[in-house]
Design a protein around this motif. Structure first.
Motif, short mmCIF file in Angstrom:
data_model
loop_
_atom_site.label_atom_id
_atom_site.label_comp_id
_atom_site.label_asym_id
_atom_site.label_seq_id
_atom_site.Cartn_x
_atom_site.Cartn_y
_atom_site.Cartn_z
N SER A 192 0.80 -1.16 0.04
CA SER A 192 -0.13 0.38 -0.01
C SER A 192 0.32 1.40 -0.10
N GLN A 220 -5.57 6.77 -1.32
CA GLN A 220 -4.95 5.19 -0.66
C GLN A 220 -5.13 4.60 -1.13
N ASN A 230 -4.72 0.68 -2.09
CA ASN A 230 -4.38 -0.53 -1.69
C ASN A 230 -3.98 -2.29 -2.42
#
Length: 125
Positions: free
Chosen positions: A17, A82, A84
């Motif tokens: 990530s 973000q 991931n």
């Protein structure tokens, strides 16, 4: 004028990530929509996600849906991405961008008025 400065890119193993940041300054009251794009070597810049600031309505590219999340910290005037479950095909320079003339989401680069300088993300297997 609006200024955008990205950070947070780096080298990460597949499955890992990263969180990208985009600090927004200047005439922020003129911003309606924010987005993230990416450009891999030898390829055109492509859409990742677009979000309307006021309503929070968000549009993700199918390639990142369920793995990437856009968010905004209004107090810090910072846009985040973000990321991931990263894959090698996510390797690219990532750019944040804003629209100051329209309050709708958009997937084309021409719809955005201001761009950051980009931050490199490299995913290795």
């Amino acid at each position: 004028q609006v200024q955008l400065v990205e950070s947070g890119g780096g080298l990460v193993q597949a499955g890992g990530s990263l969180r990208l940041s985009c600090v927004i300054s200047g005439r922020t009251f003129s911003i309606y929509t924010m987005g993230w794009f990416r450009q891999a070597p030898g390829k055109e810049r492509e859409f990742v996600v677009s979000r309307i600031w006021s309503s929070g309505y968000t549009d993700y590219a199918d390639s990142v849906k369920g793995r990437f999340t856009i968010s905004i910290d209004n107090a810090k005037m910072t846009l985040y991405l973000q990321m991931n479950s990263l894959k090698p095909e996510d390797t690219a320079i990532y750019y944040c961008a804003v629209r100051t003339r329209s309050s709708s989401v958009a997937r084309t680069t021409s719809a955005y008025d201001v761009w950051g300088q980009g931050t490199q993300v490299t995913v290795f297997s």
